[in-house]
Design a protein around this motif. Structure first.
Motif, mmCIF file in Angstrom:
data_model
loop_
_atom_site.group_PDB
_atom_site.id
_atom_site.type_symbol
_atom_site.label_atom_id
_atom_site.label_comp_id
_atom_site.label_asym_id
_atom_site.label_seq_id
_atom_site.Cartn_x
_atom_site.Cartn_y
_atom_site.Cartn_z
ATOM 1 N N LEU A 146 0.855 -1.140 0.204
ATOM 2 C CA LEU A 146 -0.276 -0.425 -0.239
ATOM 3 C C LEU A 146 0.625 1.325 -0.234
ATOM 4 N N THR A 147 0.442 1.972 -0.696
ATOM 5 C CA THR A 147 0.575 3.753 -0.603
ATOM 6 C C THR A 147 0.663 4.544 -0.293
ATOM 7 N N ASP A 148 -0.333 4.134 1.208
ATOM 8 C CA ASP A 148 -2.320 5.479 0.847
ATOM 9 C C ASP A 148 -1.118 6.738 2.317
ATOM 10 N N SER A 149 -0.217 6.502 3.167
ATOM 11 C CA SER A 149 0.722 7.414 3.513
ATOM 12 C C SER A 149 2.187 6.821 3.122
ATOM 13 N N GLN A 183 4.272 3.724 5.197
ATOM 14 C CA GLN A 183 3.793 2.591 4.351
ATOM 15 C C GLN A 183 4.907 2.803 2.793
ATOM 16 N N GLU A 184 4.861 2.075 1.988
ATOM 17 C CA GLU A 184 5.550 2.374 1.155
ATOM 18 C C GLU A 184 5.472 3.470 0.254
ATOM 19 N N ASN A 185 7.180 4.360 -0.426
ATOM 20 C CA ASN A 185 6.860 5.633 -1.171
ATOM 21 C C ASN A 185 7.766 5.371 -2.817
ATOM 22 N N THR A 240 10.819 6.372 -2.945
ATOM 23 C CA THR A 240 12.165 5.108 -2.504
ATOM 24 C C THR A 240 11.536 3.569 -2.122
ATOM 25 N N ASP A 241 11.397 2.682 -2.857
ATOM 26 C CA ASP A 241 11.258 1.682 -2.292
ATOM 27 C C ASP A 241 12.084 0.839 -0.573
ATOM 28 N N ASP A 242 13.452 1.673 -0.562
ATOM 29 C CA ASP A 242 13.759 1.002 -0.193
ATOM 30 C C ASP A 242 14.605 2.416 1.546
ATOM 31 N N ASP A 243 13.017 2.746 1.579
ATOM 32 C CA ASP A 243 13.210 3.783 2.627
ATOM 33 C C ASP A 243 11.671 4.063 3.384
ATOM 34 N N TYR A 244 11.222 2.765 3.234
ATOM 35 C CA TYR A 244 9.802 3.105 4.223
ATOM 36 C C TYR A 244 10.099 2.775 5.346
ATOM 37 N N PHE A 245 8.766 2.796 6.080
ATOM 38 C CA PHE A 245 8.344 2.970 7.699
ATOM 39 C C PHE A 245 8.248 1.389 7.685
ATOM 40 N N ALA A 246 7.368 0.532 6.894
ATOM 41 C CA ALA A 246 6.674 -0.856 7.039
ATOM 42 C C ALA A 246 6.649 -1.414 5.776
ATOM 43 N N GLU A 247 7.610 -2.581 5.690
ATOM 44 C CA GLU A 247 6.644 -3.189 4.030
ATOM 45 C C GLU A 247 5.881 -3.924 4.391
ATOM 46 N N THR A 248 4.385 -3.873 5.326
ATOM 47 C CA THR A 248 3.994 -4.533 5.826
ATOM 48 C C THR A 248 2.149 -3.258 5.776
ATOM 49 N N GLY A 279 15.440 2.676 22.289
ATOM 50 C CA GLY A 279 15.190 2.511 24.574
ATOM 51 C C GLY A 279 15.390 3.891 25.015
ATOM 52 N N ALA A 280 16.605 3.934 24.654
ATOM 53 C CA ALA A 280 16.747 5.770 25.456
ATOM 54 C C ALA A 280 16.012 6.547 25.427
ATOM 55 N N LEU A 281 15.014 6.268 24.257
ATOM 56 C CA LEU A 281 14.218 7.577 24.496
ATOM 57 C C LEU A 281 12.515 7.206 25.216
ATOM 58 N N GLN A 282 12.430 6.108 24.715
ATOM 59 C CA GLN A 282 11.219 5.420 25.264
ATOM 60 C C GLN A 282 10.852 6.386 26.901
ATOM 61 N N ASN A 283 9.613 6.665 27.032
ATOM 62 C CA ASN A 283 9.080 7.635 28.391
ATOM 63 C C ASN A 283 7.664 7.674 28.312
ATOM 64 N N GLY A 284 7.078 7.081 26.651
ATOM 65 C CA GLY A 284 5.437 7.304 26.830
ATOM 66 C C GLY A 284 4.974 8.232 26.135
ATOM 67 N N GLN A 285 6.081 9.133 25.994
ATOM 68 C CA GLN A 285 5.518 10.120 25.254
ATOM 69 C C GLN A 285 6.312 9.614 24.306
ATOM 70 N N SER A 286 6.386 10.300 22.587
ATOM 71 C CA SER A 286 7.076 10.423 21.132
ATOM 72 C C SER A 286 7.796 11.805 21.643
ATOM 73 N N ASP A 287 8.508 11.947 20.732
ATOM 74 C CA ASP A 287 9.514 12.772 21.747
ATOM 75 C C ASP A 287 10.387 13.295 19.928
ATOM 76 N N LYS A 288 10.214 12.589 18.381
ATOM 77 C CA LYS A 288 10.581 13.310 17.659
ATOM 78 C C LYS A 288 9.333 13.199 16.717
ATOM 79 N N ASP A 289 9.051 14.226 15.822
ATOM 80 C CA ASP A 289 8.340 14.180 15.021
ATOM 81 C C ASP A 289 9.251 13.628 13.562
ATOM 82 N N ILE A 290 8.911 13.268 12.605
ATOM 83 C CA ILE A 290 8.974 12.428 11.426
ATOM 84 C C ILE A 290 9.117 13.420 10.147
ATOM 85 N N VAL A 291 10.323 13.664 9.475
ATOM 86 C CA VAL A 291 10.231 14.178 8.415
ATOM 87 C C VAL A 291 10.918 13.199 7.153
ATOM 88 N N HIS A 292 9.525 13.358 5.842
ATOM 89 C CA HIS A 292 10.110 12.235 4.126
ATOM 90 C C HIS A 292 10.036 13.644 3.469
#
Length: 254
Positions: free
Chosen positions: A127-130, A134-136, A138-146, A232-245
């Motif tokens: 799927l390429t909806d996100s 999802q895939e975009n 560049t096929d080797d640069d997506y978050f998940a292949e599922t 693991g070092a960043l996990q605190n119950g809240q997301s720490d970083k936004d993501i840019v693609h």
């Protein structure tokens, strides 16, 4: 079907939750029943279209333990599979514009310690909806292949506007709300389904019918559920970083 049974027990974990990743000494039998539909009609406002795909999945997986991303290893070695994947589009094409609402739902597993797999498990579903999850381009640069995240499924809602500036130049803008189908446990003991709100855009230019020059960009206001996917070092119950693609491509068809 797979009958590669050997001594001992294999393992399937939530990061590699796919049939092709299950250990060689597993035994599984999985059945998929799917249906698609495609409807459109002309209206006074433009061409209305409705499209959909649904897949129901049943079966059994034996000879493996399940290792979730958070929590203890599931001691069961036999699991019943009962899952669902659905995708639908509702849109209107008017003049050079197309407005589309897209929904994607993949069932997830809410109990990591029982003998049921309620999370859809893929062999090869693309799927390429996100652009983020999802895939975009560049096929080797997506978050998940599922079409899901880990064993927690996926629930996407997207509004997209496509505008043809010229027959060979198209601009697209989209707003995507990404969620898990089932909540994931975070480092502080809380849980969340919220993956975040995604803003994105694409441009596609065809100087010749066989040549495409395209670029895309997306920004994710990360939800708390992304915390479980950070190191693991960043996990605190809240997301720490936004993501840019950001991605681009030049594609020649022949």
């Amino acid at each position: 079907m797979n009958n590669q049974v050997a001594e001992g027990v294999g393992e399937i974990n939530s990061r590699n939750y796919e049939l092709k990743r299950i250990a060689d000494n597993s035994e599984y039998s999985v059945s998929n029943l799917g249906a698609t539909f495609d409807y459109n009609r002309e209206t006074s406002a433009g061409r209305l279209f409705l499209k959909g795909t649904a897949i129901a999945q049943t079966g059994t997986i034996e000879g493996v333990n399940f290792n979730p991303i958070n929590g203890a290893v599931n001691p069961n070695t036999s699991y019943d599979l009962s899952t669902f994947l659905g995708r639908g589009e509702l849109g209107l094409q008017f003049g050079p514009n197309t407005v589309t609402y897209t929904m994607v739902y993949a069932s997830g597993d809410s109990n990591e310690q029982d003998s049921n797999f309620d999370a859809f498990i893929s062999t090869d579903v693309d799927l390429t909806d996100s652009m983020i999850f999802q895939e975009n381009f560049t096929d080797d640069d997506y978050f998940a292949e599922t079409p899901y995240i880990l064993d927690k499924g996926y629930f996407l809602n997207k509004i997209q506007l496509d505008h043809k500036v010229r027959p060979n130049l198209k601009l697209s803008g989209m707003l995507v709300y990404n969620r898990l189908a089932e909540a994931i446990t975070l480092a502080d003991g809380s849980s969340s389904k919220d993956l975040g709100l995604e803003f994105g855009g694409r441009v596609s230019y065809l100087p010749y019918p066989s040549l495409e020059i395209a670029a895309e960009a997306a920004y994710l206001l990360a939800g708390d559920a992304v915390d479980a996917l950070e190191e693991g070092a960043l996990q605190n119950g809240q997301s720490d970083k936004d993501i840019v693609h950001v991605a681009g491509r030049v594609r020649y068809k022949f």
